[in-house]
Each structure stands twice: as structure tokens, then as C-alpha cells.
Design a protein around this motif. Structure first.
Motif, PDB file in Angstrom:
ATOM      1  N   ALA A  31      42.983  36.563  47.161  1.00 37.52           N
ATOM      2  CA  ALA A  31      42.409  37.118  45.949  1.00 37.52           C
ATOM      3  C   ALA A  31      43.412  37.892  45.229  1.00 37.52           C
ATOM      4  O   ALA A  31      44.106  38.781  45.953  1.00 37.52           O
ATOM      5  CB  ALA A  31      41.209  37.789  46.008  1.00 37.52           C
ATOM      6  N   VAL A  33      43.420  40.582  42.628  1.00 37.15           N
ATOM      7  CA  VAL A  33      42.401  41.379  41.701  1.00 37.15           C
ATOM      8  C   VAL A  33      43.356  42.257  40.478  1.00 37.15           C
ATOM      9  O   VAL A  33      44.636  42.782  40.999  1.00 37.15           O
ATOM     10  CB  VAL A  33      41.944  42.609  42.605  1.00 37.15           C
ATOM     11  CG1 VAL A  33      41.062  43.677  41.960  1.00 37.15           C
ATOM     12  CG2 VAL A  33      41.325  42.031  43.802  1.00 37.15           C
ATOM     13  N   SER A  34      42.799  42.074  39.289  1.00 35.50           N
ATOM     14  CA  SER A  34      43.503  42.632  38.315  1.00 35.50           C
ATOM     15  C   SER A  34      42.709  43.321  37.305  1.00 35.50           C
ATOM     16  O   SER A  34      41.646  42.981  37.344  1.00 35.50           O
ATOM     17  CB  SER A  34      44.263  41.298  37.765  1.00 35.50           C
ATOM     18  OG  SER A  34      43.294  40.428  37.187  1.00 35.50           O
ATOM     19  N   ALA A  44      44.302  40.785  47.726  1.00 32.51           N
ATOM     20  CA  ALA A  44      43.281  41.195  48.738  1.00 32.51           C
ATOM     21  C   ALA A  44      43.040  39.941  49.797  1.00 32.51           C
ATOM     22  O   ALA A  44      42.832  38.631  49.184  1.00 32.51           O
ATOM     23  CB  ALA A  44      41.938  41.230  48.120  1.00 32.51           C
ATOM     24  N   HIS A  49      35.651  42.657  50.312  1.00 30.15           N
ATOM     25  CA  HIS A  49      36.271  43.563  49.521  1.00 30.15           C
ATOM     26  C   HIS A  49      35.576  44.246  48.424  1.00 30.15           C
ATOM     27  O   HIS A  49      34.468  43.501  48.139  1.00 30.15           O
ATOM     28  CB  HIS A  49      37.615  43.180  49.031  1.00 30.15           C
ATOM     29  CG  HIS A  49      38.566  42.578  50.049  1.00 30.15           C
ATOM     30  ND1 HIS A  49      39.443  43.062  50.261  1.00 30.15           N
ATOM     31  CD2 HIS A  49      38.660  41.108  50.377  1.00 30.15           C
ATOM     32  CE1 HIS A  49      40.158  42.405  51.405  1.00 30.15           C
ATOM     33  NE2 HIS A  49      39.654  41.175  51.286  1.00 30.15           N
ATOM     34  N   LYS A  51      35.646  45.768  44.312  1.00 31.18           N
ATOM     35  CA  LYS A  51      36.154  46.134  43.237  1.00 31.18           C
ATOM     36  C   LYS A  51      35.329  46.617  42.022  1.00 31.18           C
ATOM     37  O   LYS A  51      34.294  46.749  42.028  1.00 31.18           O
ATOM     38  CB  LYS A  51      36.973  44.683  42.924  1.00 31.18           C
ATOM     39  CG  LYS A  51      35.934  43.609  42.075  1.00 31.18           C
ATOM     40  CD  LYS A  51      36.579  42.585  41.610  1.00 31.18           C
ATOM     41  CE  LYS A  51      35.465  41.425  41.183  1.00 31.18           C
ATOM     42  NZ  LYS A  51      34.508  41.902  40.322  1.00 31.18           N
ATOM     43  N   GLN A  57      37.599  44.848  36.227  1.00 27.19           N
ATOM     44  CA  GLN A  57      38.643  44.387  37.220  1.00 27.19           C
ATOM     45  C   GLN A  57      38.049  42.837  37.684  1.00 27.19           C
ATOM     46  O   GLN A  57      36.835  42.531  37.616  1.00 27.19           O
ATOM     47  CB  GLN A  57      38.620  44.959  38.469  1.00 27.19           C
ATOM     48  CG  GLN A  57      39.578  45.957  38.663  1.00 27.19           C
ATOM     49  CD  GLN A  57      40.105  46.720  40.038  1.00 27.19           C
ATOM     50  OE1 GLN A  57      38.881  47.116  40.715  1.00 27.19           O
ATOM     51  NE2 GLN A  57      40.862  47.007  40.270  1.00 27.19           N
ATOM     52  N   THR A  58      38.951  41.931  37.848  1.00 30.31           N
ATOM     53  CA  THR A  58      38.369  40.361  37.979  1.00 30.31           C
ATOM     54  C   THR A  58      39.192  40.024  39.389  1.00 30.31           C
ATOM     55  O   THR A  58      40.324  40.722  39.655  1.00 30.31           O
ATOM     56  CB  THR A  58      38.657  39.434  37.056  1.00 30.31           C
ATOM     57  OG1 THR A  58      40.033  39.587  36.748  1.00 30.31           O
ATOM     58  CG2 THR A  58      37.786  39.857  35.831  1.00 30.31           C
ATOM     59  N   ALA A  59      38.462  39.129  40.193  1.00 28.11           N
ATOM     60  CA  ALA A  59      39.184  38.743  41.299  1.00 28.11           C
ATOM     61  C   ALA A  59      39.444  37.242  41.326  1.00 28.11           C
ATOM     62  O   ALA A  59      38.490  36.479  41.188  1.00 28.11           O
ATOM     63  CB  ALA A  59      38.118  38.826  42.643  1.00 28.11           C
ATOM     64  N   THR A  60      40.406  36.960  41.270  1.00 25.88           N
ATOM     65  CA  THR A  60      41.001  35.262  41.098  1.00 25.88           C
ATOM     66  C   THR A  60      41.351  34.755  42.726  1.00 25.88           C
ATOM     67  O   THR A  60      42.382  35.338  43.158  1.00 25.88           O
ATOM     68  CB  THR A  60      42.067  35.149  40.217  1.00 25.88           C
ATOM     69  OG1 THR A  60      41.467  35.602  38.976  1.00 25.88           O
ATOM     70  CG2 THR A  60      42.431  33.697  39.800  1.00 25.88           C
TER      71      THR A  60
END
Length: 301
Positions: A31, A33-34, A44, A49, A51, A57-60
Motif C-alpha cells: 500500500a 499511503v499518501s 506499507a 496499518h 492512517k 491520507q489515502t491508501a492505494t
């Protein structure tokens, strides 16, 4: 009543916020995370996790398995001898640097496909332009490997590692198929004629060498035969000389018999003077000359 409703709403909000702040990454993904707009991206790995909730924040998720990319339609590529081919390539790759990939595509698979397609086409176009038609059909694996190496270097800034390129189809446009088939047939016939001519030349060379060896062997055999014959004649002459020394009369008799056998053949008619010395052994066993008959005394008148 209002307090209960407010409590329930607050609880739901807390649950939603908590759920959006917690995420799980399986072993097949990583992932990124940004923050808002993709800034301050971090990785990640697999596991649980936490965030900040969106939009902070977003997790892609990024798939780290080997993936395949193929164009929906065949592309046209031109060989070194200016022949067009229809080619369907399949590109297999894996993500080597998820942060680079995220920076280039923001994790959008379609954005990656849009960037990878022209790079793949350029690599294959360069590979096909270096070979003629016959090599393009016979050396597909070598062409694919060359294109793969070129694409690997070109796609490195996207954070992906190109594993393989497979050419699932190589064909001719319909308008060129008949012309290409005739050209290939003529080329194969010429190659066959060249091979036949080469084989005939090799066969003649082998035949000439065999005849030379045969002549040399015959000459050597004749030389050995003459040497053996000469040696035999010498021994025969020595034996004859020895025999002559022991019994000259028998030797003369034997030689005369040999001469008779060579001179007279079955069916021959020979008119000779029987008093000739040649026939002395026919007149006497020891070959002694017969005394000449006495001349008749002259008559007295």
C-alpha cells in the motif's frame, strides 16, 4: 430521546472514522499511503496499518504479482526489407518500485497501460526493423527477447520490471499475403537449388578423389606385380641355369619341348623341312644329329 439519537450518530461517526483509519494489506499487495494530492507517499507492507482518515491520507493498493499487458488489436510493424507484419504482443511485468509507479500513475492501472503501450510499440518496432521477413518468422524468440531488453530499460522510470514479451501472433495484412507467400516460395526454391548444386559439386569432388585413389592403387599394384614378376623370373632363370648345369641334355630337351608346344597349336598345318635342326628331338631322343646320307657313287659307263 434526542440525546440517544445524538449518541447513536456520534457512535456511527466514530466507527466510520476508525474504519477509514485502519486498513489491511494482503501478501499480494503493498500500500502507498499518501497525503492529499499524493504528497509524502510512504509504503506499507502486508499486515494491519493505521492512517489518518480521508481526505487527510489515502491508501492505494499496488499489486506486486506478475501481470500481463496486451493491446486489444494487432499492431503493424515493418521489417528491414519493408514488409509489414501484424503482431500481437503480450508484455508481462511486475512492480519493482511501488513509489515510482504511484508517482507516475497515481496507482491507476489505465494510466500505466497508456504509458506502457507506446514504450512497448517503440521497442518492438526497433526489433523488427533490424531483421528481414524470413528472420522475423524464424527468430521470433530472439526478436521478443531484444524487445524485452529495450522495454525493460524504457519502463524502469515507471517503477516496473519487464519480465517477458510473448508474440502471440505474427501475420501478414491480407493485401500482402499472396505477394509474400510467392516471394517466400521463390526464396525456398532458390535455396533448394543452391543446396542441390552444392551437393552435386561435393559428389563430383568425392568421385574424382576416389578415381585418383583408384589410379594410384592400380599403379602401385602394377609396380608391385612387376617387381614380383621380375623377382620370379630371376629365380626361374637361376633355377633353370642350375638345372642346365646339372643336366645340359635334359635342359635342351625341355627347352625344345616348350618350343614345340608354343609353335604348334591344335589344328595347325605346318610344312617344314624335317631335317631341320629344330626337329632334332623328334628324330632322336637325345637330339643327336642324324648323319647325312652318303652320296651315291658315280656310275661308270
Amino acid at each position: 430521546m434526542n440525546k440517544i439519537i445524538a449518541f447513536v450518530v456520534a457512535f456511527v461517526v466514530v466507527v466510520l472514522v476508525a474504519s477509514s483509519a485502519v486498513f489491511v494489506v494482503d501478501p499480494r499487495h503493498v500500500a502507498v499511503v499518501s497525503a492529499s494530492g499524493g504528497a509524502n507517499a510512504t509504503l506499507a507492507g502486508p499486515g494491519l496499518h493505521v492512517k489518518l482518515p480521508p481526505p487527510f491520507q489515502t491508501a492505494t493498493l499496488i499489486d506486486t504479482r506478475i501481470q500481463a499487458f496486451d493491446a486489444p488489436d494487432a499492431d503493424r510493424y515493418t521489417t528491414a526489407d519493408k514488409t509489414e507484419l501484424l503482431v500481437n504482443p503480450v508484455v508481462r511485468y511486475r512492480v519493482a518500485d511501488p513509489l515510482k509507479l504511484f508517482a507516475a500513475t497515481k496507482g491507476d492501472p489505465q494510466a500505466l497501460a497508456d504509458k506502457l503501450a507506446p514504450l512497448s510499440r517503440d521497442a518492438l518496432s526497433s526489433a523488427f526493423s533490424k531483421v528481414d521477413l524470413s528472420d522475423a518468422l524464424a527468430q521470433q524468440e530472439a526478436i521478443a527477447n531484444g524487445a524485452r531488453d529495450a522495454l525493460k530499460a524504457a519502463a524502469a522510470p515507471l517503477g516496473i520490471d519487464v519480465v517477458d514479451i510473448e508474440l502471440t501472433r505474427i501475420d501478414y495484412p491480407a493485401a500482402l499475403a499472396e505477394v509474400v507467400y510467392k516471394r517466400m516460395s521463390a526464396a525456398r526454391e532458390q535455396a533448394a537449388a543452391d543446396q542441390r548444386a552444392k551437393g552435386a559439386a561435393e559428389a563430383q569432388k568425392i568421385k574424382d578423389e576416389a578415381e585418383r585413389q583408384q589410379q594410384a592403387a592400380l599403379a602401385d599394384a602394377n609396380s608391385q606385380a612387376q617387381a614380383i614378376k621380375g623377382e620370379g623370373d630371376g629365380k626361374a632363370a637361376a633355377i633353370a641355369a642350375q638345372a642346365y648345369g646339372r643336366d645340359p641334355d635334359f635342359y635342351r630337351f625341355y627347352q625344345s619341348m616348350q618350343a614345340y608346344r608354343e609353335s604348334f597349336k591344335p589344328g595347325d598345318v605346318v610344312v617344314v623341312d624335317s631335317s631341320s635342326d629344330f626337329f632334332r628331338f623328334m628324330r632322336s631322343p637325345n637330339g643327336e644329329a642324324q648323319p647325312a646320307p652318303a652320296a651315291a657313287a658315280p656310275r661308270k659307263h
